[in-house]
Write an enzyme that holds these catalytic residues in place. Sequence first.
Site, PDB file in Angstrom:
ATOM      1  CG  ASP A 163      -6.239  -3.791  -3.750  1.00  0.00           C
ATOM      2  OD1 ASP A 163      -7.106  -3.145  -3.131  1.00  0.00           O
ATOM      3  OD2 ASP A 163      -5.019  -3.542  -3.695  1.00  0.00           O
ATOM      4  CB  SER A 180      -0.933  -0.003   1.199  1.00  0.00           C
ATOM      5  OG  SER A 180      -1.683  -1.170   1.229  1.00  0.00           O
ATOM      6  CG  HIS A 192      -4.745  -3.866  -0.125  1.00  0.00           C
ATOM      7  ND1 HIS A 192      -4.491  -3.173  -1.274  1.00  0.00           N
ATOM      8  CD2 HIS A 192      -4.262  -3.096   0.882  1.00  0.00           C
ATOM      9  CE1 HIS A 192      -3.902  -2.021  -0.983  1.00  0.00           C
ATOM     10  NE2 HIS A 192      -3.753  -1.964   0.320  1.00  0.00           N
TER      11      HIS A 192
END
Length: 475
Positions: free
Chosen positions: A412, A160, A437
Amino acid sequence: MFRQDVSILVGVTILCLLGMSTGTNYQYQIKFLDVPLDHFSYVNDSLTFKLRYLINDTYDPTGSGPILFYTGNEGDIELFAQNTGFMWEIAPKLKASLVFAEHRFYGKTLPFGNASYESPKHLGYLSSEQALADFAHLLTEINPIVPGRRNRPVIAFGGSYGGMLAAWIRMKYPHLVNGAIAASAPIRQFYTDCGIFNQILTTVFKTAYKEECASNIARSWDALRNYSSTAEGLKTLQDKFKFCNNVTKAEDITGTFFDYMNDVYGNLAMINYPYNSTFLAPVPAYPVREFCGRLAQNYTGLELINHLQDALSIYTNYTGTTKCLNIASAYDSKMGDQGWNFQSCTEMYMPMCAKGPGKDMFPKQPWDDKKYSDNCFKQFGVRPRNKAALAIYGGQYLDDASNIVFSNGLMDPWSGGGVLRSNNPSITVILIPEGAHHIDLRAANEKDPGSVIASRQIHLQNIQKWIKQHSKRRV
């Protein structure tokens, strides 16, 4: 990382979701290093703070092996150390040390202690550039550059926002970092279509079980709005959802609860793993499928609300032990929502919107740049620099980058801002059709899809290649 909501700054969606697939408790030493408060000024350069980092040398007893370096994102670094199993699994094979560096202003790395968030003058030192400089400073301490001697190879890892930092530290400090595994790193989110996140999110819910699920969610907003318009309706909602604090006005539903539900849908998609996980909340395997299994027919009115409440319990009360629904936050307390809100108001400017019926499952909400900027100024006394990240890191222009793997799970919703293709032969792009994710950074699990297993093999092959390149480098 958090979702920048159209209407408010809070109530954002965490991007940095990891989660343990085993009960392993990884061990490490906790250390601190004095680093400059401001790496880019020579005025008051004596001002420092203590950067927290975690280290494990168990697999590298000689201290000469590679360094696997996690670029900490917006949360407590111990959370990431315990939830990035892939690094721990490959360390013995590589005879590597593991280092997890905490991002300034998150976890216990608070430059001004408890006063770190009290003033924009303090928060002004919170930025990705300063954090990367912290990490570079740490690397030069634990892996010093000595003329005439080859230092140890360093591989950066992150998911991320942490994945963005992993890619950027390789770009900005290539002499310190030999390569980077950037999982679910939406470095292109700054200039992509503002509706792409919600469009992908809607597709995840449409395909998880039956298409009626997304249709029911789309209808639920009006149903909830209608019930919130009267005192009797508010009491019905209070009784159904068992809110911890009584809802007394329409805004409690159309504001706070709507924002909460937006975040829950995003969280469910991001943690839509093929096995049970407990990161944000205890959830079953494929929680979106389980959620949608309870919204598999066309419902309206009170029947829709009843089934929505039942489906929501997959996220809010899977263990059956939750006594009431706290809609103030959908996130783990170790996540730094306040810090990320500030970064969203400065450099991490990622517009998001909902296109509405026919486009996604949310009420139509166009992006309002002025309103967002005004909210930032009201909350922090700052306004976004819309193009800062593009100017600093290059955005879509990766022609001069090298030794980076960008991986994205196609389930995701953040993949819309990820690197999904590149003509640069020094950049590796991995698409994981069954992936949520950054599932590839999680510990291996017997239920992992083949594409996830394959992606980890590609990661390892690239890491070994970069380490070999380093060994051949002239001193």
